[in-house]
Design a protein around this motif. Sequence first.
Motif, PDB file in Angstrom:
ATOM      1  N   ASP A  44       0.827  -1.207   0.000  1.00 56.74           N
ATOM      2  CA  ASP A  44       0.000   0.000   0.000  1.00 56.74           C
ATOM      3  C   ASP A  44       0.861   1.258   0.000  1.00 56.74           C
ATOM      4  O   ASP A  44       0.562   2.236  -0.682  1.00 56.74           O
TER       5      ASP A  44
ATOM      6  N   LEU B 266       4.271   9.530   3.663  1.00 56.03           N
ATOM      7  CA  LEU B 266       4.306   8.185   3.088  1.00 56.03           C
ATOM      8  C   LEU B 266       5.660   7.522   3.296  1.00 56.03           C
ATOM      9  O   LEU B 266       5.735   6.303   3.495  1.00 56.03           O
TER      10      LEU B 266
ATOM     11  N   LEU C 235      -7.391   8.481  -0.358  1.00 56.30           N
ATOM     12  CA  LEU C 235      -7.270   8.033  -1.745  1.00 56.30           C
ATOM     13  C   LEU C 235      -8.430   7.113  -2.072  1.00 56.30           C
ATOM     14  O   LEU C 235      -8.811   6.261  -1.270  1.00 56.30           O
TER      15      LEU C 235
ATOM     16  N   TYR D  97      -7.311  -0.053  -7.727  1.00 50.14           N
ATOM     17  CA  TYR D  97      -7.382  -0.505  -6.347  1.00 50.14           C
ATOM     18  C   TYR D  97      -8.549  -1.473  -6.189  1.00 50.14           C
ATOM     19  O   TYR D  97      -9.570  -1.335  -6.843  1.00 50.14           O
TER      20      TYR D  97
ATOM     21  N   VAL E  95      -3.461  11.970   1.344  1.00 46.67           N
ATOM     22  CA  VAL E  95      -3.029  10.575   1.378  1.00 46.67           C
ATOM     23  C   VAL E  95      -3.907   9.721   2.280  1.00 46.67           C
ATOM     24  O   VAL E  95      -3.837   8.500   2.249  1.00 46.67           O
TER      25      VAL E  95
ATOM     26  N   THR F 176      -8.874   4.217   4.131  1.00 49.93           N
ATOM     27  CA  THR F 176      -7.955   4.164   3.003  1.00 49.93           C
ATOM     28  C   THR F 176      -8.029   2.793   2.352  1.00 49.93           C
ATOM     29  O   THR F 176      -7.816   1.786   3.011  1.00 49.93           O
TER      30      THR F 176
ATOM     31  N   GLN G 259       0.493   4.099  -2.805  1.00 53.41           N
ATOM     32  CA  GLN G 259       0.079   5.453  -2.476  1.00 53.41           C
ATOM     33  C   GLN G 259       1.134   6.477  -2.875  1.00 53.41           C
ATOM     34  O   GLN G 259       0.807   7.589  -3.315  1.00 53.41           O
TER      35      GLN G 259
ATOM     36  N   PHE H  72      -4.139  -1.327  -1.508  1.00 52.23           N
ATOM     37  CA  PHE H  72      -3.545  -1.532  -2.828  1.00 52.23           C
ATOM     38  C   PHE H  72      -3.412  -3.029  -2.986  1.00 52.23           C
ATOM     39  O   PHE H  72      -2.538  -3.659  -2.418  1.00 52.23           O
TER      40      PHE H  72
END
Length: 284
Positions: free
Chosen positions: A70, A169, A225, A232, A222, A259, A74, A262
């Motif tokens: 993830d 991130l 998303l 995703y 962030v 969130t 991101q 991913f």
Amino acid sequence: MDRLEDILLRLAQQHAPQVMRAWQPDDPQRLARLARHLASYNVLVIVGDFPQTLRSVSQDMGAEIQSWVDGYGQMYLLLARSLFPSFTGVKAQYADDRWPVVITLHGDSAPVIEALAGLIAPYIAARQTEAVVSEIELIGLMELVLDTLEATTLPRDVYKRLVNDGVVLLKRLLMASIRQLPLTNFDRRVFTDSERFIPLPPEPPTLPEEDSGLLGDTRVDVATLRPDQAAYTPPDTQTLTATQSLNPADSPAPKPHETPSFFVPRRGEVKRRPPVPRLPGDED
């Protein structure tokens, strides 16, 4: 043949057969070079091992892998949406079903994938075991990334938001439980002999204020998303195959403050459960 070498050669034959002309089996840096060449063809390869300290015997390794991937997904979206908004598509999958886990990240924007491979991935591998990493160093790394992507002429407020969101991130990647193993080398020298980070020269003057309105608001939150920003898959949906694409319009919107993951699709069905743990939503 070494397992990682076999994976990289298969990826090169599939995505970048041209680079095989420069393949030198006796080069001690051949794997690093090949992985970096793959990034020029939109493929990032990252390698992760078990956490150094397992919290418990029953620790959910699938969730730990998901969280690690993830972070890269991101980071890709942050950079691609802000700098290459027409190239935000990204997906990830296992290279095989063995440990250490090897993940391939395919992104529409080659420059962003190259920045991940040549700056961010080697930095995380080098610094993840450090007890303390300074905020200034993380800011310096994001400035290097944006300099590489020729983003230093962005309006000052947009540039600062990108740096700040990128630092958030980077911290998540550094704190990931999965221990990232080194693969690609730095594209440029970023540490001195004493392992201190080399800062960028002072940033150039900003563009005139009247030009900044042309870009609009390129900020990426962030923490929010959404699935329609990339390929995703929310955790509760069915597993995708390695070649199946996801229609973003069919993906439900996440709940507030949630969130999406991913998603890393499993590499085909196997008769026995592989040592790589199932990901969220996987079913027998």
